[in-house]
Scaffold this motif. Structure first.
Motif, short mmCIF file in Angstrom:
data_model
loop_
_atom_site.label_atom_id
_atom_site.label_comp_id
_atom_site.label_asym_id
_atom_site.label_seq_id
_atom_site.Cartn_x
_atom_site.Cartn_y
_atom_site.Cartn_z
N GLY A 17 0.78 -1.22 0.00
CA GLY A 17 0.00 0.00 0.00
C GLY A 17 0.82 1.28 0.00
N LEU A 18 0.28 2.29 0.67
CA LEU A 18 0.93 3.59 0.74
C LEU A 18 0.68 4.22 2.11
CD1 LEU A 18 -1.53 5.93 0.36
CD2 LEU A 18 -1.48 5.00 -1.93
N SER A 19 1.48 5.23 2.42
CA SER A 19 1.36 5.92 3.71
C SER A 19 1.71 7.38 3.53
CB SER A 19 2.25 5.27 4.77
OG SER A 19 3.60 5.19 4.33
N VAL A 20 1.18 8.22 4.44
CA VAL A 20 1.44 9.65 4.45
C VAL A 20 2.14 10.00 5.75
CG1 VAL A 20 0.39 11.95 4.44
CG2 VAL A 20 -0.53 10.17 2.95
N LEU A 37 -3.53 0.13 3.39
CA LEU A 37 -2.83 -1.13 3.15
C LEU A 37 -3.73 -2.14 2.47
CD1 LEU A 37 -0.97 -1.50 6.58
CD2 LEU A 37 -0.13 -0.47 4.46
N GLN A 38 -3.11 -2.97 1.64
CA GLN A 38 -3.81 -4.07 0.98
C GLN A 38 -2.79 -5.16 0.67
OE1 GLN A 38 -6.68 -3.06 -2.12
NE2 GLN A 38 -6.02 -4.82 -3.34
N ASP A 39 -3.15 -6.40 1.00
CA ASP A 39 -2.24 -7.52 0.81
C ASP A 39 -1.94 -7.73 -0.67
OD1 ASP A 39 -2.12 -8.01 3.50
OD2 ASP A 39 -3.75 -9.49 3.49
N LEU A 68 -9.96 5.67 -0.36
CA LEU A 68 -9.86 5.22 -1.74
C LEU A 68 -11.08 5.73 -2.49
CD1 LEU A 68 -8.61 3.55 -4.03
CD2 LEU A 68 -9.82 1.55 -3.12
N LEU A 69 -10.86 6.66 -3.43
CA LEU A 69 -11.96 7.26 -4.17
C LEU A 69 -12.32 6.49 -5.43
CD1 LEU A 69 -10.91 11.03 -3.93
CD2 LEU A 69 -12.37 9.73 -2.38
#
Length: 586
Positions: free
Chosen positions: A44-47, A60-62, A102-103
């Motif tokens: 995934g990604l983080s800020v 997060l996503q597996d 998630l848009l």
């Protein structure tokens, strides 16, 4: 600025290790206001907060690995994120109140045999539009999307209010407003027979068709030569024309547009997208929206394959491009070491410069926003001086100075490199430092170069236990507000890690504003040369330039047509020669 003296050792400044990075961090992005860093990594990604480097939000996503990330400001407290994963799937997120939403998943793969793969995905500044370079079954095209920002902001506000309501359920299920694909751009295919060898005089449409048809002739000739070569060498594999990829740039209002379009323009919002295809001589411009006669407001372009609204023809093929910060100027690196700068306001080339880089094709070209101004130049208007940095595939680096009423000149910063490990993989102008560029080489060396005095200001080195990660594709971001460089470093394999945590990738930083060596280079706003210009001044300058440049523009048009005619005749003769098998056999 003092030049480096012979024998004087270049100083080395150490990067500071600030925190451990998530596993397989592949990309970094920084928000325009300098408040946040966005990281794309496995799962995934983080800020992160850019000042404290504390993770404030994550999504997060597996079995997912983000390989490309972008971040732009929607409002003062809301940010839009665009990502592409390792399977070529693009997603759009919003970051608000330390939560990532998630848009949209743009290219959902329903049929894996017909799935479209996003090679690149770029957001316009402000997040109103997105452009995706798409591949599917060997074909390539560009898709441009419009994002419903107003609707998304209302939906985000609704989510926030429901979360604050103690009677509402814990999870809020929101059906986000869908985005809209407003234009799908494919490589224009015009019948070669529609290219005349005289100057079209009937209409602008004839002119556009002529330029596109000449491009078709050149491409067909190139394909014929490649096919003939493959046949002679016993290789039956032919090159597919659809393999030509495109490079887009969003453009702000500037220059000449039809009167019925002007009222639809909004300050700071893109009005068009420029596109060029690999192997093409033409730079194409497409309007993002149009108006219907007799009807107020704007409409988006239909699904019908569009024709470009503007074509900028060039005598040589395009290799690389860049757009100035105000998007008035577009710089093109062409074959045969030519750099052409187009002025969108006048609709004509500002200059064409020959760079002394023989047998070394261009790899990239970019604008240098800040350039030192001498005391003698302070009373002279430098608004139209343009400074470019050109990187060649051989490792040579050149600067180009040009502009209207300015004598164009070039300067070579580095020679052709003998060792391929010394070839730069990143050469980028540092936006907040006058005349300095950041260079990263394949061998992992990183340094700051003075492009005025042709000297190395300093080397930037991580601690001895670490190396710059993936120097062929460095993971880095420049925070222009904090004047800080962030870059990923990996544990040096020759140094044993004391623990598993120590072996993880590290985020290193270097704050230019805190370095005594760099303070003399910090740019002031008064030296900004390519920033926005007030409308009144723009109009006055435009009228003056049009009046003073009539002869110059007419001469440029005649020369361009002469070059196009010569090229068309040469290509036609070559095709006729190739179509005569008896001559070839002899």
């Amino acid at each position: 600025m003092k030049a480096e003296q012979p024998g004087e050792e270049t100083p080395s400044l150490e990067l500071h290790g600030v925190t451990r990075l998530p596993e397989d961090t592949n990309c970094l992005a920084c928000s325009e206001d300098g408040r946040y860093l966005c990281l794309g990594h496995s799962q995934g990604l983080s800020v992160w907060c850019a000042s404290s480097l504390i993770r404030v939000a994550e999504w997060l996503q597996d079995r997912l690995e983000i390989t490309s990330i972008q971040m732009t400001i929607m409002t003062e407290t809301t940010y839009l994120l665009g990502s592409v994963d390792d399977m070529g799937v693009a997603r759009v997120f919003a970051h608000q109140s330390d939560v990532i939403y998630l848009l949209s998943v743009i290219n959902i793969m329903e049929d894996i045999n017909k799935r479209s793969i996003f090679l690149t995905f770029e957001l316009s500044e402000g997040g109103h539009y997105g452009a995706a370079s798409v591949s599917c079954n060997g074909a390539f095209w560009l898709e441009v999307y419009h994002f419903p920002l107003a609707a998304w902001l209302k939906e985000l506000e609704m989510v926030q209010s429901q979360k604050q309501d103690p009677d509402s359920p814990g999870d809020v299920d929101v059906k986000w407003s869908p985005l809209t694909m407003i234009i799908k751009i494919k490589l224009p295919k015009i019948a070669a027979g529609r290219a005349s060898y005289g100057l079209p005089e009937n209409s602008q449409t004839d002119y556009l068709t002529h330029c596109l048809a000449l491009d078709t002739i050149r491409n067909n000739s190139c394909q014929s030569e490649k096919t003939s070569f493959n046949r002679d060498s016993g290789n039956t594999k032919e090159t597919n024309q659809s393999q030509r990829r495109c490079t887009p740039h969003f453009l702000l209002p500037c220059g000449q547009f039809p009167d019925d379009h002007r009222e639809t323009f909004q300050p700071g919002l893109p009005v068009a997208v420029s596109v060029w295809w690999s192997g093409s001589h033409n730079l194409l411009q497409y309007l993002l929206h149009k108006t219907q006669k007799g009807k107020p407001g704007r409409i988006f372009i239909s699904d019908v394959e569009p024709m470009p609204d503007v074509v900028w023809p060039n005598a040589k093929g395009i290799l690389c491009s860049a757009v100035s910060r105000c998007t008035r100027y577009i710089a093109l690196g062409l074959d045969d070491a030519l750099v052409c700068v187009w002025d969108r306001q006048s609709g004509a080339p500002l200059s064409v410069v020959l760079v002394p880089a023989a047998n070394s094709p261009f790899l990239s070209v970019q604008f240098v926003d800040y350039w030192p101004v001498t005391a003698a130049e302070l009373h002279i208007s430098t608004a139209e001086k343009i400074y470019l940095l050109v990187l060649c595939k051989s490792g040579e680096i050149h600067t180009v100075t040009t502009g209207r009423r300015t004598q164009s000149c070039t300067m070579q910063l580095t020679q052709r490199l003998k060792d391929s490990r010394d070839i730069p993989t990143i050469t980028t102008s540092v936006p907040f430092l006058q005349g300095l560029s950041l260079v990263v080489q394949r061998n992992g060396k990183m340094f700051v170069q003075d492009v005025i005095n042709k000297t190395t200001v300093c080397f930037l080195t991580p601690p001895t236990s670490h190396l710059i990660a993936a120097p062929c594709n460095p993971v880095y971001a420049l925070n222009t507000k904090q004047q800080t460089l962030f870059i990923r470093g990996d544990q040096d394999s020759s140094c044993s890690a004391s623990s598993e945590e120590d072996s993880q990738s590290q985020l290193f930083s270097f704050c230019f504003a805190e370095s005594d060596l760099m303070k003399q280079y910090v740019a002031s706003q008064q030296h900004q040369t390519l920033g926005p210009v007030p409308p009144e001044e723009t109009c006055s300058l435009y009228l003056q330039q049009r009046a003073l440049s009539v002869d110059e523009r007419n001469k440029a048009v005649r020369q361009t047509w002469e070059q196009l005619q010569e090229t068309a005749v040469t290509v036609q003769q070559r095709q006729q020669s190739c179509s005569q098998p008896n001559n070839i056999n002899k």
